[in-house]
Motif scaffolding. Structure first.
Motif, short mmCIF file in Angstrom:
data_model
loop_
_atom_site.label_atom_id
_atom_site.label_comp_id
_atom_site.label_asym_id
_atom_site.label_seq_id
_atom_site.Cartn_x
_atom_site.Cartn_y
_atom_site.Cartn_z
N ALA A 1 0.62 -1.23 -0.08
CA ALA A 1 -0.03 -0.20 0.42
C ALA A 1 0.61 1.23 0.52
O ALA A 1 -0.19 2.26 0.05
N GLY A 2 2.33 0.97 -0.25
CA GLY A 2 3.06 2.36 0.19
C GLY A 2 3.56 2.48 1.00
O GLY A 2 4.52 3.68 1.30
N PHE A 3 3.19 1.60 2.23
CA PHE A 3 4.88 2.19 3.09
C PHE A 3 5.69 2.06 3.09
O PHE A 3 6.43 1.06 2.82
N THR A 4 6.60 3.16 2.71
CA THR A 4 8.41 3.28 3.18
C THR A 4 8.88 2.26 4.37
O THR A 4 10.01 1.76 3.56
N HIS A 5 8.65 2.36 5.55
CA HIS A 5 9.54 1.47 6.43
C HIS A 5 9.12 0.54 7.53
O HIS A 5 8.41 1.64 8.58
N VAL A 6 7.98 -0.30 6.57
CA VAL A 6 7.13 -1.00 7.22
C VAL A 6 8.05 -2.34 7.70
O VAL A 6 8.21 -3.10 7.58
N PHE A 7 8.13 -3.15 9.79
CA PHE A 7 8.63 -4.08 9.44
C PHE A 7 7.40 -4.86 10.73
O PHE A 7 6.61 -4.64 10.66
N ASN A 8 8.06 -6.42 10.36
CA ASN A 8 7.11 -7.33 11.03
C ASN A 8 8.41 -7.27 13.00
O ASN A 8 9.11 -7.43 12.30
N VAL A 9 7.73 -7.35 13.44
CA VAL A 9 8.17 -8.04 14.55
C VAL A 9 8.36 -9.11 15.25
O VAL A 9 7.78 -10.08 15.38
N LEU A 10 9.28 -9.79 14.98
CA LEU A 10 9.41 -10.89 15.55
C LEU A 10 8.83 -12.02 16.95
O LEU A 10 8.91 -11.12 17.75
N GLU A 11 8.88 -12.75 17.22
CA GLU A 11 7.96 -13.70 17.57
C GLU A 11 6.66 -13.33 18.47
O GLU A 11 6.18 -13.99 18.94
N GLY A 12 6.34 -11.97 17.89
CA GLY A 12 5.31 -11.41 19.13
C GLY A 12 5.06 -11.13 20.32
O GLY A 12 5.80 -11.28 20.10
N PHE A 13 4.19 -10.98 20.35
CA PHE A 13 3.30 -10.66 21.47
C PHE A 13 3.40 -12.24 22.99
O PHE A 13 4.21 -11.69 24.20
N GLU A 14 3.47 -13.28 22.20
CA GLU A 14 3.08 -14.54 22.96
C GLU A 14 4.34 -15.06 22.65
O GLU A 14 4.03 -16.14 23.43
N GLY A 15 4.48 -15.15 21.50
CA GLY A 15 5.63 -15.91 21.51
C GLY A 15 5.17 -17.38 20.30
O GLY A 15 3.79 -17.71 20.09
N GLU A 16 5.73 -18.61 19.98
CA GLU A 16 5.23 -19.62 19.24
C GLU A 16 4.69 -19.95 20.06
O GLU A 16 4.59 -20.28 21.37
N ILE A 17 3.47 -20.77 19.96
CA ILE A 17 2.92 -22.20 20.75
C ILE A 17 4.49 -23.50 20.42
O ILE A 17 4.59 -23.94 19.50
N ASP A 18 3.99 -23.85 22.23
CA ASP A 18 5.31 -24.94 22.33
C ASP A 18 4.84 -26.38 21.59
O ASP A 18 3.35 -26.15 21.59
N THR A 19 4.94 -27.64 22.01
CA THR A 19 4.93 -28.71 22.59
C THR A 19 3.50 -29.17 23.42
O THR A 19 2.75 -30.17 23.13
N ASP A 20 3.54 -28.71 24.27
CA ASP A 20 2.39 -28.77 25.06
C ASP A 20 1.17 -27.54 24.85
O ASP A 20 0.06 -27.69 25.49
N GLN A 21 0.86 -27.27 23.29
CA GLN A 21 0.03 -26.50 23.23
C GLN A 21 0.07 -24.71 24.27
O GLN A 21 -1.27 -24.61 24.15
N HIS A 22 1.56 -24.15 24.55
CA HIS A 22 1.12 -22.95 25.44
C HIS A 22 2.30 -22.17 24.45
O HIS A 22 3.15 -21.96 23.89
#
Length: 155
Positions: A117-138
């Motif tokens: 859409a034309g944003f010139t400096h847009v970045f993704n924050v890795l890992e997010g706020f909560e992080g990836e789901i683990d093998t225990d589904q947490h």
């Protein structure tokens, strides 16, 4: 002295990320680790935009003073058709924008849409706020904004 010599270490790291993203052919400007994202926000060098739903922000928590533009809404995560317009209204297309979601997946999609859409400096924050789901589904046990001990609040 060149302009690069006057950049803070955080901004230098961001520029390196931007160059790597271009070399990798990413459809947006790069992926930023959470601690660097916070350093950029704290220094006033970037705006942090939470793209999770209002419910996620309220019940799971959010970064203080972060902006909110949902990528999707409701429990069905219905795509927000006004995302780019709402983002532009809050930050402008030429700001350095860091997008944050739960795990880094929705925010990567949002970063791609914003770049298109034309944003010139847009970045993704890795890992997010909560992080990836683990093998225990947490979430939150091995990565993510909260796991890294970065500032957050809960309503």
């Amino acid at each position: 002295m060149s302009t690069l010599d006057t950049l803070s270490p955080a901004l230098e790291a961001l520029r390196d990320i931007e160059h790597q993203a271009a070399d990798q052919g990413l459809p947006f400007h790069g992926q930023v680790p959470p601690k660097l994202a916070w350093a950029l926000v704290e220094a006033g060098d970037a705006r942090l935009v939470d793209v999770r739903t209002a419910e996620e922000r309220k019940f799971v928590g959010h970064v203080p003073d972060s902006l909110h533009v949902p990528w999707a809404t409701g429990t069905a995560l219905t795509r927000n058709p006004r995302f780019a317009r709402e983002l532009e209204a809050k930050v402008g297309k030429d700001s350095t924008v860091l997008l944050l979601c739960r795990s880094g997946k929705r925010s990567a999609l949002a970063a791609e849409a914003a770049a298109k859409a034309g944003f010139t400096h847009v970045f993704n924050v890795l890992e997010g706020f909560e992080g990836e789901i683990d093998t225990d589904q947490h979430r939150g046990g091995s990565d993510g904004w909260r796991y890294r001990g970065l500032p957050w609040v809960q309503d």
